[in-house]
Write an enzyme that holds these catalytic residues in place. Sequence first.
Site, PDB file in Angstrom:
ATOM      1  CE  LYS A   5       3.810 -17.128  -1.440  1.00 37.83           C
ATOM      2  NZ  LYS A   5       2.574 -18.615  -1.003  1.00 37.83           N
ATOM      3  CE1 TYR A  60      -3.608  -3.259   0.222  1.00 34.57           C
ATOM      4  CE2 TYR A  60      -4.529  -2.126   2.025  1.00 34.57           C
ATOM      5  CZ  TYR A  60      -4.039  -2.605   1.428  1.00 34.57           C
ATOM      6  OH  TYR A  60      -5.616  -3.616   0.686  1.00 34.57           O
ATOM      7  CG  ASP A 107       0.848 -19.830   1.010  1.00 32.69           C
ATOM      8  OD1 ASP A 107       1.032 -19.347   1.894  1.00 32.69           O
ATOM      9  OD2 ASP A 107       0.635 -20.060  -0.124  1.00 32.69           O
ATOM     10  CG  ASP A 163      -6.768  -4.904   3.439  1.00 36.32           C
ATOM     11  OD1 ASP A 163      -8.038  -4.685   4.281  1.00 36.32           O
ATOM     12  OD2 ASP A 163      -7.142  -3.786   2.536  1.00 36.32           O
ATOM     13  CG  ASP A 190     -12.247  -7.628   6.278  1.00 33.89           C
ATOM     14  OD1 ASP A 190     -11.068  -6.697   6.560  1.00 33.89           O
ATOM     15  OD2 ASP A 190     -12.644  -7.477   5.240  1.00 33.89           O
TER      16      ASP A 190
HETATM   17  P1  NAI Z   1     -17.286  -3.556   4.039  1.00 32.82           P
HETATM   18  O1  NAI Z   1     -16.734  -4.199   5.315  1.00 32.82           O
HETATM   19  O2  NAI Z   1     -18.065  -2.422   4.071  1.00 32.82           O
HETATM   20  O3  NAI Z   1     -18.270  -4.775   3.812  1.00 32.82           O
HETATM   21  C1  NAI Z   1     -17.846  -6.302   3.952  1.00 32.82           C
HETATM   22  C2  NAI Z   1     -19.483  -6.882   4.908  1.00 32.82           C
HETATM   23  O4  NAI Z   1     -19.458  -7.179   5.869  1.00 32.82           O
HETATM   24  C3  NAI Z   1     -20.752  -6.326   4.167  1.00 32.82           C
HETATM   25  O5  NAI Z   1     -21.814  -7.402   3.603  1.00 32.82           O
HETATM   26  C4  NAI Z   1     -21.285  -5.511   4.661  1.00 32.82           C
HETATM   27  O6  NAI Z   1     -22.673  -5.603   4.720  1.00 32.82           O
HETATM   28  C5  NAI Z   1     -20.723  -6.847   5.880  1.00 32.82           C
HETATM   29  N1  NAI Z   1     -20.549  -5.754   7.314  1.00 32.82           N
HETATM   30  C6  NAI Z   1     -19.316  -4.723   7.064  1.00 32.82           C
HETATM   31  N2  NAI Z   1     -19.622  -4.410   8.547  1.00 32.82           N
HETATM   32  C7  NAI Z   1     -20.587  -4.477   9.164  1.00 32.82           C
HETATM   33  C8  NAI Z   1     -21.228  -4.049  10.567  1.00 32.82           C
HETATM   34  N3  NAI Z   1     -21.014  -3.608  11.071  1.00 32.82           N
HETATM   35  N4  NAI Z   1     -22.134  -4.866  10.899  1.00 32.82           N
HETATM   36  C9  NAI Z   1     -23.036  -5.791  10.193  1.00 32.82           C
HETATM   37  N5  NAI Z   1     -22.650  -6.333   8.532  1.00 32.82           N
HETATM   38  C10 NAI Z   1     -21.366  -5.399   8.487  1.00 32.82           C
HETATM   39  O7  NAI Z   1     -16.563  -3.798   2.725  1.00 32.82           O
HETATM   40  P2  NAI Z   1     -16.839  -3.223   1.400  1.00 32.82           P
HETATM   41  O8  NAI Z   1     -18.503  -3.815   1.175  1.00 32.82           O
HETATM   42  O9  NAI Z   1     -16.215  -3.946  -0.111  1.00 32.82           O
HETATM   43  O10 NAI Z   1     -16.532  -1.426   1.098  1.00 32.82           O
HETATM   44  C11 NAI Z   1     -17.488  -0.698   1.531  1.00 32.82           C
HETATM   45  C12 NAI Z   1     -16.504   0.669   1.600  1.00 32.82           C
HETATM   46  O11 NAI Z   1     -15.874   0.893   2.748  1.00 32.82           O
HETATM   47  C13 NAI Z   1     -15.506   0.559   0.066  1.00 32.82           C
HETATM   48  O12 NAI Z   1     -15.474   2.242  -0.430  1.00 32.82           O
HETATM   49  C14 NAI Z   1     -14.536   0.802   0.775  1.00 32.82           C
HETATM   50  O13 NAI Z   1     -13.485   1.117  -0.018  1.00 32.82           O
HETATM   51  C15 NAI Z   1     -14.496   0.899   1.540  1.00 32.82           C
HETATM   52  N6  NAI Z   1     -13.845   0.547   3.140  1.00 32.82           N
HETATM   53  C16 NAI Z   1     -13.323   1.193   4.096  1.00 32.82           C
HETATM   54  C17 NAI Z   1     -12.937   1.981   5.017  1.00 32.82           C
HETATM   55  C18 NAI Z   1     -12.577   2.529   6.294  1.00 32.82           C
HETATM   56  O14 NAI Z   1     -13.160   3.308   6.611  1.00 32.82           O
HETATM   57  N7  NAI Z   1     -11.881   1.758   7.904  1.00 32.82           N
HETATM   58  C19 NAI Z   1     -12.082   0.046   4.941  1.00 32.82           C
HETATM   59  C20 NAI Z   1     -12.464  -0.605   3.760  1.00 32.82           C
HETATM   60  C21 NAI Z   1     -13.379  -0.854   3.237  1.00 32.82           C
HETATM   61 MG    MG Z   2      -9.821  -3.382   5.080  1.00 34.16          MG
END
Ligand code: NAI
Ligand code: MG
Length: 355
Positions: free
Chosen positions: A194, A140, A226, A250, A254
């Site tokens: 790795k 990153y 892995d 990262d 998850d």
């Molecule tokens: P996401 O982590 O937002 O969601 C992945 C899955 O987990 C989805 O099905 C969501 O509904 C579920 N989920 C996440 N948090 C939850 C909670 N508190 N309760 C219940 N279910 C939950 O990942 P996604 O969809 O890949 O990314 C969405 C947006 O968030 C993107 O714009 C991404 O770039 C951003 N993002 C921001 C981060 C941050 O602000 N630190 C970190 C990771 C992603």
């Molecule tokens: Mg992440």
Amino acid sequence: MKNYRIAVIPGDNIGPELMKAALAVLEATQKVDGGFTLEFETCLAGAAHYTEHGTAMSDEAIAACRAAASVFKAPVGDPAVRTPEGIEAGLLGGVLRTGLDLYANVRPVKLYPGTPTPLHGYQPGGIDYVIIRENTEGLYASRGKGVGGPNAMADTMIVTRAGTERVVRFAFEAAKKRNGAPADGVRRVTCVEKSNVLRSFALFREIFLEIAGEYPGVEAETIYPDAAAQALVMNPAHYDVLVMENLLGDILSDLGGGTIGGLGMCPGGNIGDQYAYFEPVHGSAPDIAGLDIANPASQILAGAMMLDHIGEESAARRIESALWLALEEGELSIDERGRANRGTMSAAEAVIARL
Ligand code: NAI
Ligand code: MG
């Protein structure tokens, strides 16, 4: 009485819902504790801010974060909001993680009662490790700076001696303060790298083994990523502290979330020598925004981590215990998809009632 000014970033999509719930818990905690006060200052930032103003975060907001005692952040981002180069706009990793030199991303993975873990045979607390993700370099380091053209792109991974030494030391120091792995009580730091393939990881591993020598009371081991992906599912109780490069951390954090009832159970801290901010591990979950089903435990626990970091350890433990009880008693109910099926705010109220 101590007063802490906290910069608050409500974020995008589920961000404001989580923040409202977690701030209610923090407000209630300071009242119950009685030894300190928190003063919240809202800083707008994220994808909506980018759409409106052309930047993820204003210089004033960044200055407010630098001036505050700590920073409390909800998830930002929206997959639909992108830069002309095609990556997402409105993310804050560049301005905050790199900008404030927050080199350690601390991501606890702990099994609480009453959560829908897909793993069998684990008691609450039976999974309890922390991923220390290097947060300022690795792959990153090329954030938004990849080179190439329409037919080929390259993003370079950077591993430096200084950057690796400081995060590895952080991991060993963290292990000293913990109680060891749930399986055997052994204080252990596992380096995920790795080095069988990439020279950058060979350097990371070499530095890890050097620094491990300074900590005779902590077991040190290495594993390839892995194999780690399997081990964290099949043998998670073996792990105590894991340290790894940015992208690996990262991804594997998850994966860890998937073993303890979902990302909604996963808080994180971004910590440097001078500044820090606290947020959920997950993103802004646009798929469930506005539905009042986001699990606020991640944001609430991030608030507890923040209190611990600023020196209010007993208030932090109070929040963790209240959350534990609310889950154990089924008042904070998480369904098999990791969602707070009785509502985000009512989940927070269940925690508040048990402070
Ligand atoms: P996401 O982590 O937002 O969601 C992945 C899955 O987990 C989805 O099905 C969501 O509904 C579920 N989920 C996440 N948090 C939850 C909670 N508190 N309760 C219940 N279910 C939950 O990942 P996604 O969809 O890949 O990314 C969405 C947006 O968030 C993107 O714009 C991404 O770039 C951003 N993002 C921001 C981060 C941050 O602000 N630190 C970190 C990771 C992603
Ligand atoms: Mg992440």
